[in-house]
Write a protein that holds these residues in place. Structure first.
Motif, PDB file in Angstrom:
ATOM      1  N   VAL A  38       0.853  -1.237   0.011  1.00 57.90           N
ATOM      2  CA  VAL A  38       0.187   0.056  -0.039  1.00 57.90           C
ATOM      3  C   VAL A  38       0.872   1.420  -0.026  1.00 57.90           C
ATOM      4  O   VAL A  38       1.770   1.374   0.743  1.00 57.90           O
ATOM      5  CB  VAL A  38      -0.747   0.123   0.888  1.00 57.90           C
ATOM      6  CG1 VAL A  38      -1.837   1.141   1.201  1.00 57.90           C
ATOM      7  CG2 VAL A  38      -1.746  -1.240   1.330  1.00 57.90           C
ATOM      8  N   LEU A  39       0.620   2.362  -0.991  1.00 54.62           N
ATOM      9  CA  LEU A  39       1.366   3.514  -0.972  1.00 54.62           C
ATOM     10  C   LEU A  39       0.653   4.385  -0.356  1.00 54.62           C
ATOM     11  O   LEU A  39      -0.748   4.585  -0.618  1.00 54.62           O
ATOM     12  CB  LEU A  39       2.076   3.795  -2.326  1.00 54.62           C
ATOM     13  CG  LEU A  39       2.549   2.732  -3.171  1.00 54.62           C
ATOM     14  CD1 LEU A  39       3.170   3.301  -4.486  1.00 54.62           C
ATOM     15  CD2 LEU A  39       4.029   2.298  -2.077  1.00 54.62           C
ATOM     16  N   ARG A  40       1.098   5.364   0.297  1.00 53.94           N
ATOM     17  CA  ARG A  40       0.231   6.658   0.731  1.00 53.94           C
ATOM     18  C   ARG A  40       1.074   7.791   0.476  1.00 53.94           C
ATOM     19  O   ARG A  40       2.280   7.820   0.794  1.00 53.94           O
ATOM     20  CB  ARG A  40       0.121   6.559   2.471  1.00 53.94           C
ATOM     21  CG  ARG A  40      -0.877   5.309   2.974  1.00 53.94           C
ATOM     22  CD  ARG A  40      -0.764   4.989   4.401  1.00 53.94           C
ATOM     23  NE  ARG A  40      -1.479   4.047   4.602  1.00 53.94           N
ATOM     24  CZ  ARG A  40      -2.836   3.709   5.130  1.00 53.94           C
ATOM     25  NH1 ARG A  40      -3.610   4.898   4.988  1.00 53.94           N
ATOM     26  NH2 ARG A  40      -3.521   2.807   5.188  1.00 53.94           N
ATOM     27  N   LEU A  41       0.350   8.598  -0.177  1.00 53.57           N
ATOM     28  CA  LEU A  41       1.131   9.931  -0.549  1.00 53.57           C
ATOM     29  C   LEU A  41      -0.105  11.076  -0.300  1.00 53.57           C
ATOM     30  O   LEU A  41      -0.990  11.091  -1.094  1.00 53.57           O
ATOM     31  CB  LEU A  41       1.435   9.812  -2.332  1.00 53.57           C
ATOM     32  CG  LEU A  41       1.741  10.954  -2.851  1.00 53.57           C
ATOM     33  CD1 LEU A  41       3.494  11.204  -2.024  1.00 53.57           C
ATOM     34  CD2 LEU A  41       2.384  10.751  -4.292  1.00 53.57           C
ATOM     35  N   GLY A  42       0.453  11.845   0.783  1.00 53.35           N
ATOM     36  CA  GLY A  42      -0.647  12.552   1.302  1.00 53.35           C
ATOM     37  C   GLY A  42      -1.658  12.070   1.517  1.00 53.35           C
ATOM     38  O   GLY A  42      -1.597  11.136   2.463  1.00 53.35           O
ATOM     39  N   ASN A  43      -2.869  12.599   1.135  1.00 55.52           N
ATOM     40  CA  ASN A  43      -4.260  11.882   1.437  1.00 55.52           C
ATOM     41  C   ASN A  43      -4.610  11.034   0.447  1.00 55.52           C
ATOM     42  O   ASN A  43      -5.930  10.657   0.419  1.00 55.52           O
ATOM     43  CB  ASN A  43      -5.197  13.233   1.671  1.00 55.52           C
ATOM     44  CG  ASN A  43      -5.044  14.087   2.703  1.00 55.52           C
ATOM     45  OD1 ASN A  43      -4.761  13.588   3.955  1.00 55.52           O
ATOM     46  ND2 ASN A  43      -5.189  15.227   2.551  1.00 55.52           N
ATOM     47  N   ASN A  44      -3.561  10.494  -0.510  1.00 59.74           N
ATOM     48  CA  ASN A  44      -3.980   9.404  -1.444  1.00 59.74           C
ATOM     49  C   ASN A  44      -3.329   8.191  -0.713  1.00 59.74           C
ATOM     50  O   ASN A  44      -2.400   8.075  -0.563  1.00 59.74           O
ATOM     51  CB  ASN A  44      -3.150   9.983  -2.903  1.00 59.74           C
ATOM     52  CG  ASN A  44      -3.762  11.158  -3.143  1.00 59.74           C
ATOM     53  OD1 ASN A  44      -4.842  11.477  -3.830  1.00 59.74           O
ATOM     54  ND2 ASN A  44      -2.955  12.145  -2.920  1.00 59.74           N
ATOM     55  N   ILE A  45      -4.198   7.073  -1.304  1.00 54.97           N
ATOM     56  CA  ILE A  45      -3.778   5.756  -0.824  1.00 54.97           C
ATOM     57  C   ILE A  45      -3.872   5.017  -2.264  1.00 54.97           C
ATOM     58  O   ILE A  45      -4.973   4.992  -2.924  1.00 54.97           O
ATOM     59  CB  ILE A  45      -4.729   5.202   0.177  1.00 54.97           C
ATOM     60  CG1 ILE A  45      -4.674   5.951   1.525  1.00 54.97           C
ATOM     61  CG2 ILE A  45      -4.456   3.748   0.413  1.00 54.97           C
ATOM     62  CD1 ILE A  45      -5.745   5.624   2.655  1.00 54.97           C
ATOM     63  N   PHE A  46      -3.051   4.095  -2.505  1.00 54.83           N
ATOM     64  CA  PHE A  46      -3.141   3.182  -3.720  1.00 54.83           C
ATOM     65  C   PHE A  46      -2.542   1.886  -3.326  1.00 54.83           C
ATOM     66  O   PHE A  46      -1.561   1.645  -2.570  1.00 54.83           O
ATOM     67  CB  PHE A  46      -1.786   3.632  -4.553  1.00 54.83           C
ATOM     68  CG  PHE A  46      -1.938   5.195  -5.136  1.00 54.83           C
ATOM     69  CD1 PHE A  46      -2.711   5.683  -6.116  1.00 54.83           C
ATOM     70  CD2 PHE A  46      -1.231   5.950  -4.117  1.00 54.83           C
ATOM     71  CE1 PHE A  46      -2.763   6.917  -6.484  1.00 54.83           C
ATOM     72  CE2 PHE A  46      -1.456   7.541  -4.507  1.00 54.83           C
ATOM     73  CZ  PHE A  46      -2.036   7.840  -5.499  1.00 54.83           C
ATOM     74  N   SER A  47      -3.443   0.927  -3.905  1.00 56.67           N
ATOM     75  CA  SER A  47      -2.981  -0.614  -3.498  1.00 56.67           C
ATOM     76  C   SER A  47      -3.786  -1.416  -4.657  1.00 56.67           C
ATOM     77  O   SER A  47      -4.312  -0.940  -5.696  1.00 56.67           O
ATOM     78  CB  SER A  47      -3.653  -0.724  -2.174  1.00 56.67           C
ATOM     79  OG  SER A  47      -5.144  -0.937  -2.140  1.00 56.67           O
ATOM     80  N   GLU A  48      -3.652  -2.713  -4.624  1.00 60.24           N
ATOM     81  CA  GLU A  48      -4.396  -3.528  -5.510  1.00 60.24           C
ATOM     82  C   GLU A  48      -5.651  -3.643  -5.295  1.00 60.24           C
ATOM     83  O   GLU A  48      -6.432  -4.251  -6.100  1.00 60.24           O
ATOM     84  CB  GLU A  48      -3.740  -5.118  -5.181  1.00 60.24           C
ATOM     85  CG  GLU A  48      -2.187  -5.269  -6.073  1.00 60.24           C
ATOM     86  CD  GLU A  48      -1.874  -6.857  -6.027  1.00 60.24           C
ATOM     87  OE1 GLU A  48      -2.470  -7.664  -5.090  1.00 60.24           O
ATOM     88  OE2 GLU A  48      -1.038  -6.973  -6.502  1.00 60.24           O
ATOM     89  N   ARG A  49      -6.083  -3.221  -4.091  1.00 53.85           N
ATOM     90  CA  ARG A  49      -7.561  -3.415  -3.847  1.00 53.85           C
ATOM     91  C   ARG A  49      -8.341  -2.048  -4.406  1.00 53.85           C
ATOM     92  O   ARG A  49      -9.614  -2.048  -4.643  1.00 53.85           O
ATOM     93  CB  ARG A  49      -8.029  -3.382  -2.463  1.00 53.85           C
ATOM     94  CG  ARG A  49      -7.142  -4.781  -1.852  1.00 53.85           C
ATOM     95  CD  ARG A  49      -7.790  -5.094  -0.381  1.00 53.85           C
ATOM     96  NE  ARG A  49      -8.949  -5.111  -0.426  1.00 53.85           N
ATOM     97  CZ  ARG A  49      -9.852  -5.486   0.940  1.00 53.85           C
ATOM     98  NH1 ARG A  49      -9.080  -5.309   1.927  1.00 53.85           N
ATOM     99  NH2 ARG A  49     -10.922  -5.651   1.172  1.00 53.85           N
ATOM    100  N   GLY A  50      -7.668  -0.889  -4.520  1.00 56.90           N
ATOM    101  CA  GLY A  50      -8.186   0.263  -5.254  1.00 56.90           C
ATOM    102  C   GLY A  50      -7.529   1.505  -4.797  1.00 56.90           C
ATOM    103  O   GLY A  50      -6.271   1.237  -4.186  1.00 56.90           O
ATOM    104  N   CYS A  51      -7.933   2.680  -4.895  1.00 59.93           N
ATOM    105  CA  CYS A  51      -7.338   3.828  -4.416  1.00 59.93           C
ATOM    106  C   CYS A  51      -8.484   4.846  -3.946  1.00 59.93           C
ATOM    107  O   CYS A  51      -9.726   4.732  -4.180  1.00 59.93           O
ATOM    108  CB  CYS A  51      -6.827   4.803  -5.878  1.00 59.93           C
ATOM    109  SG  CYS A  51      -5.784   3.746  -7.001  1.00 59.93           S
TER     110      CYS A  51
END
Length: 294
Positions: free
Chosen positions: A73-86
């Motif tokens: 899971v990548l967190r960038l500011g208030n953004n979250i990115f993963s294989e499950r979605g964003c």
């Protein structure tokens, strides 16, 4: 099976980023979260967004970037990115971004797209493919324009290393439930340069792999056309109508290079296996980067 991951490195310079693309049959939105560390150790992070209409780049201080490794899971500011979605939320004078995306099961490549090259240290750039195709549901709002995805299609890959190749061509397309990814790059190795290629054709749930380590060779590469041959098998892509927008790419860890990607353009793909044509399709939603002559 290859799952999404964040490699990380203590070597300088260094960059690493994910490329998450979603399409709804008409619109394309690609998201590129990344970190970059230059030769002096200066660290930063960024989010790039590219749509049919344009491209946007937002810089973040490195303290606003974090990684959860398993599951990735990548967190960038208030953004979250993963294989499950964003989960997306970014507000700057140039970019007002909001969104929620849910991803279906990943169609993973059977093995690492780099093959044995993944074991070679100090490679300029390592490429990964995490999902050849998956379902996308949700929405993204970019500067007031809403993109809806109801059983849309997605694709997910990553890159890490020091720099993007000096010269390369990359294209990817989701065609129905199938997909094509093809990349050719100028690779420095031991004081010499050679043209390496990797490609994956995903048809009816089966993956067909082209790669330098399988004996694939570049037969043609000019004017937006590329042909690679592996034994009697051939994969070709031809750019018919470009629609480029600028993106930043890493050079020695610093996002100082400008390339141009067509996130949604017309491309023809032909795949022949033992002289049998398994795919001959033209799509207006292909992605294409031709940095071979830039």
């Amino acid at each position: 099976m290859i799952k999404a991951r964040f490699y990380g490195s203590s070597r300088l310079p260094y960059f690493e980023g994910w490329y998450l693309k979603q399409q709804n049959g008409r619109d394309t939105v690609a998201l590129i979260p990344a970190i970059h560390i230059d030769r002096r150790g200066g660290c930063s992070a960024s989010l790039q967004v590219i749509t049919n209409e344009g491209s946007y780049a937002v810089k973040y201080p490195i303290r606003q970037f974090s990684v959860q490794k398993r599951p990735a899971v990548l967190r960038l500011g208030n953004n979250i990115f993963s294989e499950r979605g964003c989960h997306l939320f970014c507000q700057t004078p140039e970019l007002d971004l909001k969104g929620m995306l849910r991803y279906g099961p990943m169609s993973r490549p059977a093995a690492d797209i780099m093959g044995p090259f993944r074991f070679i240290p100090f490679m300029e750039c390592r490429h990964s493919v995490f999902s050849l195709a998956h379902r996308v549901n949700g929405y993204i709002i970019v500067n007031g324009k809403c993109y809806y995805f109801c059983d849309g299609t997605g694709y997910m890959e990553g890159d890490c290393g020091r720099s993007f190749p000096r010269r390369y061509l990359w294209t990817q397309a989701n065609i129905g439930g199938n997909s094509v990814m093809l990349s050719v790059a100028d690779i420095p190795f031991g004081g010499i340069h050679f043209s390496g290629c990797i490609a994956s054709v995903y048809l009816r749930g089966e993956e067909y792999r082209f790669a330098t380590y399988h004996g694939a060779q570049v037969q043609a590469l000019h004017d937006g056309q590329v042909v690679i041959r592996q034994g009697s098998d051939i994969l070709a892509a031809r750019l018919l109508e470009p629609a480029p927008h600028p993106l930043y790419a890493p050079r020695f860890g610093d996002m100082s290079r400008v390339i141009h990607e067509s996130p949604s353009c017309k491309v023809q793909y032909i795949f022949k296996k033992r002289k049998n044509v398994l795919l001959n399709a033209v799509t207006s939603q292909a992605s294409f980067e031709d940095a071979w002559n830039q």
